[in-house]
Design a protein around this motif. Structure first.
Motif, PDB file in Angstrom:
ATOM      1  N   ILE A 193      23.971   0.647   6.560  1.00 32.36           N
ATOM      2  CA  ILE A 193      23.905   1.826   5.687  1.00 32.36           C
ATOM      3  C   ILE A 193      23.438   1.422   4.282  1.00 32.36           C
ATOM      4  O   ILE A 193      23.712   2.108   3.297  1.00 32.36           O
ATOM      5  CB  ILE A 193      25.256   2.567   5.616  1.00 32.36           C
ATOM      6  CG1 ILE A 193      26.399   1.621   5.232  1.00 32.36           C
ATOM      7  CG2 ILE A 193      25.555   3.274   6.925  1.00 32.36           C
ATOM      8  CD1 ILE A 193      27.726   2.334   4.994  1.00 32.36           C
ATOM      9  N   GLY A 194      22.718   0.320   4.207  1.00 29.40           N
ATOM     10  CA  GLY A 194      22.161  -0.121   2.940  1.00 29.40           C
ATOM     11  C   GLY A 194      23.184  -0.837   2.074  1.00 29.40           C
ATOM     12  O   GLY A 194      24.277  -1.183   2.516  1.00 29.40           O
ATOM     13  N   LYS A 195      22.814  -1.026   0.830  1.00 29.64           N
ATOM     14  CA  LYS A 195      23.683  -1.752  -0.094  1.00 29.64           C
ATOM     15  C   LYS A 195      24.746  -0.833  -0.697  1.00 29.64           C
ATOM     16  O   LYS A 195      24.465   0.321  -1.013  1.00 29.64           O
ATOM     17  CB  LYS A 195      22.849  -2.364  -1.219  1.00 29.64           C
ATOM     18  CG  LYS A 195      21.916  -3.478  -0.772  1.00 29.64           C
ATOM     19  CD  LYS A 195      21.182  -4.075  -1.971  1.00 29.64           C
ATOM     20  CE  LYS A 195      20.279  -5.218  -1.536  1.00 29.64           C
ATOM     21  NZ  LYS A 195      19.554  -5.816  -2.695  1.00 29.64           N
ATOM     22  N   ASP A 340      22.454   4.476   2.347  1.00 28.64           N
ATOM     23  CA  ASP A 340      22.211   5.386   3.465  1.00 28.64           C
ATOM     24  C   ASP A 340      23.487   5.874   4.137  1.00 28.64           C
ATOM     25  O   ASP A 340      23.458   6.281   5.305  1.00 28.64           O
ATOM     26  CB  ASP A 340      21.320   4.694   4.508  1.00 28.64           C
ATOM     27  CG  ASP A 340      19.980   4.282   3.924  1.00 28.64           C
ATOM     28  OD1 ASP A 340      19.313   5.147   3.325  1.00 28.64           O
ATOM     29  OD2 ASP A 340      19.621   3.102   4.042  1.00 28.64           O
ATOM     30  N   GLY A 341      24.593   5.842   3.428  1.00 24.38           N
ATOM     31  CA  GLY A 341      25.827   6.326   4.031  1.00 24.38           C
ATOM     32  C   GLY A 341      27.033   6.074   3.147  1.00 24.38           C
ATOM     33  O   GLY A 341      26.928   5.521   2.044  1.00 24.38           O
ATOM     34  N   LEU A 342      28.194   6.503   3.641  1.00 25.89           N
ATOM     35  CA  LEU A 342      29.456   6.349   2.929  1.00 25.89           C
ATOM     36  C   LEU A 342      30.453   5.607   3.813  1.00 25.89           C
ATOM     37  O   LEU A 342      30.431   5.745   5.040  1.00 25.89           O
ATOM     38  CB  LEU A 342      30.059   7.713   2.581  1.00 25.89           C
ATOM     39  CG  LEU A 342      29.205   8.759   1.878  1.00 25.89           C
ATOM     40  CD1 LEU A 342      29.990  10.060   1.759  1.00 25.89           C
ATOM     41  CD2 LEU A 342      28.800   8.262   0.512  1.00 25.89           C
ATOM     42  N   ALA A 343      31.326   4.855   3.185  1.00 26.37           N
ATOM     43  CA  ALA A 343      32.437   4.231   3.901  1.00 26.37           C
ATOM     44  C   ALA A 343      33.733   4.749   3.297  1.00 26.37           C
ATOM     45  O   ALA A 343      33.871   4.824   2.075  1.00 26.37           O
ATOM     46  CB  ALA A 343      32.372   2.712   3.794  1.00 26.37           C
ATOM     47  N   ASP A 355      27.363   9.577   7.265  1.00 29.71           N
ATOM     48  CA  ASP A 355      26.000   9.651   6.747  1.00 29.71           C
ATOM     49  C   ASP A 355      26.045   9.967   5.254  1.00 29.71           C
ATOM     50  O   ASP A 355      27.123  10.129   4.663  1.00 29.71           O
ATOM     51  CB  ASP A 355      25.172  10.686   7.515  1.00 29.71           C
ATOM     52  CG  ASP A 355      25.703  12.115   7.358  1.00 29.71           C
ATOM     53  OD1 ASP A 355      26.590  12.348   6.504  1.00 29.71           O
ATOM     54  OD2 ASP A 355      25.235  12.997   8.097  1.00 29.71           O
ATOM     55  N   ARG A 356      24.886  10.060   4.615  1.00 32.00           N
ATOM     56  CA  ARG A 356      24.837  10.233   3.159  1.00 32.00           C
ATOM     57  C   ARG A 356      25.494  11.528   2.697  1.00 32.00           C
ATOM     58  O   ARG A 356      25.994  11.620   1.574  1.00 32.00           O
ATOM     59  CB  ARG A 356      23.382  10.190   2.673  1.00 32.00           C
ATOM     60  CG  ARG A 356      22.795   8.793   2.681  1.00 32.00           C
ATOM     61  CD  ARG A 356      21.337   8.798   2.280  1.00 32.00           C
ATOM     62  NE  ARG A 356      21.135   9.378   0.955  1.00 32.00           N
ATOM     63  CZ  ARG A 356      19.943   9.545   0.398  1.00 32.00           C
ATOM     64  NH1 ARG A 356      18.851   9.189   1.063  1.00 32.00           N
ATOM     65  NH2 ARG A 356      19.830  10.067  -0.807  1.00 32.00           N
ATOM     66  N   LYS A 357      25.488  12.536   3.536  1.00 29.11           N
ATOM     67  CA  LYS A 357      26.095  13.808   3.167  1.00 29.11           C
ATOM     68  C   LYS A 357      27.600  13.832   3.413  1.00 29.11           C
ATOM     69  O   LYS A 357      28.277  14.797   3.055  1.00 29.11           O
ATOM     70  CB  LYS A 357      25.427  14.947   3.944  1.00 29.11           C
ATOM     71  CG  LYS A 357      23.957  15.154   3.589  1.00 29.11           C
ATOM     72  CD  LYS A 357      23.372  16.318   4.365  1.00 29.11           C
ATOM     73  CE  LYS A 357      21.903  16.539   3.991  1.00 29.11           C
ATOM     74  NZ  LYS A 357      21.313  17.686   4.748  1.00 29.11           N
TER      75      LYS A 357
END
Length: 464
Positions: A193-195, A340-343, A355-357
């Protein structure tokens, strides 16, 4: 082993090392002998001021009980200034283990005993470093409840002693040992999900006010010598009935407020998820918005902002007057915003990737995830499971002479500093600038330096 490799290896390595002692499949030939300093339940001695009069939330009592469940640990000594707490804790340990521990009132005697290999310090914050240093100088391993004292300089002094003595150390940030938390950290590290760019933590607690009271005589269950020991290295004050056993957290000089208390757990996860080290800048705002005029001395509302190198940011919001759950429906937790996302990391150890939303769940791990230890009924409660995994890791490291605990001193210092400097910024009204290579103040003579070390009672100063 570098930090990333340790994170990736941590889950499996811990499982292999600890499975026999968790399940009791084999009785270890050697046991770690533990001294517990600070074993009182949070109970009401008739003053009506404690947060939890049921006695269920005394942290030292909770962690003591988890150690008592281990097959390779024996609780040999209990220490507390509350003589009723000593009797209570001793009866619980005896019932759980069939062995009766010694009861000692003075921590200086307790940590020097020959029948002790390790010391759990779960006393009020102001005495953490003093007792911890005494324990390590006496050759004992140290399990220290967070935070590391009440000022950043104290933590540095304790770390210096740990390095000199080479004693095993672990901070009581038990979510570091959660299987679900480690899985989510590994997912972030995978880059899927990217950095990670920004981590937001929060803690909203509906705490009661602390009414003003006048000094009174020290109660019989503590005694004058007990009040002196309880104050430890802090400048002496008259006894007041609204301080012991829990409300000390909100008195300056004894406690640190909610940021280094509950906040440290999720600030630590936020820094871990960001893969950040020392900060560049720490700023905090807030104040006593709800408890003005009460004996609640620390700010009840607190907003923290931390800037790291590489444009990474960490924020924390805390309020001691509200039980609202505006973020992810949780009273406390951490959100990590990646490209590109959330944790998400929740209060019971649960975690998820979105996901990002923040709508679609990409991956999630239940708080009850026990990894390879499914079937152990002690792990059915996620909060209890985190504690058991954490104390088991410490115990195994002590018996093996391994310094690579779940939260060793260097990692502990970095997370602890963020919360301690958050309190400093509140008191100075200015941002605190830090050398991100060393963790030292950029201006060693500036306003923040006045809060680097707390005042001490003469003759009780910390010494490395």
């Amino acid at each position: 082993m570098n930090r990333r490799d340790f994170i990736k290896a941590g889950g499996s390595a811990f499982t292999i090392a600890s499975v026999s002692t968790l399940f009791g499949a084999a009785t270890p030939s050697k046991k770690m002998r533990l001294c517990v300093v600070g074993c009182a339940r949070t109970k009401d001695h008739g003053n009506g001021f404690v947060v939890d009069p049921t006695g269920a939330r005394g942290r030292g009592f909770q962690v003591m009980s988890r150690f008592a469940e281990l097959k390779n640990c024996e609780i040999t000594v209990l220490c507390d200034v509350d003589v009723t707490a000593l009797d209570d804790a001793a009866s619980v340990v005896t019932k759980m283990t069939g062995r009766t521990p010694a009861k000692v009132k003075d921590f200086r005697e307790a940590v020097r005993r020959d029948d002790v290999d390790a010391v759990l310090v779960a006393t009020p914050d102001h005495s953490h470093c003093y007792i911890g240093i005494e324990a390590m100088k006496a050759g004992k391993a140290l399990y220290l409840e967070k935070p590391i004292g009440i000022a950043a300089g104290e933590a540095e002094t304790l770390a210096e002693v740990q390095r000199k003595t080479g004693r095993v150390f672990q901070l009581g940030t038990q979510r570091r040992s959660s299987h679900a938390t480690k899985q989510a950290i590994n997912f972030i590290r995978s880059g899927q999900i990217g950095k990670p760019r920004w981590a937001k933590a929060w803690c909203l607690s509906d705490r009661p006010a602390i009414r003003n009271v006048k000094p009174v005589a020290v109660p019989a269950w503590m005694g004058a010598d007990g009040w002196d020991l309880w104050q430890c290295c802090a400048p002496r004050r008259a006894y007041r009935s609204n301080i012991v056993h829990y409300n000390w957290r909100f008195f300056k000089g004894y406690g640190t407020g909610d940021l280094p208390n509950n906040g440290l757990h999720f600030v630590d996860i936020a820094r871990w998820a960001l893969d950040a080290e020392w900060p560049e800048r720490v700023y905090a705002g807030g104040g006593k918005l709800f408890y003005e005029g009460e004996d609640f001395e620390w700010e009840d509302t607190h907003m923290l902002t931390v800037q790291f190198p590489d444009k990474k940011f960490l924020t924390w919001e805390g309020c001691s007057h509200s039980g609202a759950q505006p973020f992810m429906g949780k009273w406390t937790g951490t959100l990590v915003y990646c490209d590109d996302g959330l944790a998400f990391f929740g209060p019971r150890g649960e975690s998820a990737i979105y996901d990002r939303k923040g709508k679609k769940v990409i991956k999630e791990w239940d708080a009850a995830d026990t990894g390879d230890q499914e079937g152990d009924t002690r792990l059915s409660d996620p909060i209890r499971a985190c504690d058991i995994w954490h104390v088991q890791r410490f115990t195994d490291c002590v018996l093996a002479g391994d310094l690579n605990t779940a939260q060793p001193i260097d990692s502990s210092l970095k997370s602890n500093l963020l919360t301690e400097l958050g309190n400093v910024s509140l008191q100075t009204g200015d941002a605190v600038h830090v050398d991100s290579a060393t963790g030292k103040l950029k201006d060693p003579k500036g306003p923040a330096s006045k809060f680097w070390m707390p005042p001490y009672e003469p003759g009780w100063e910390l010494k490395a």
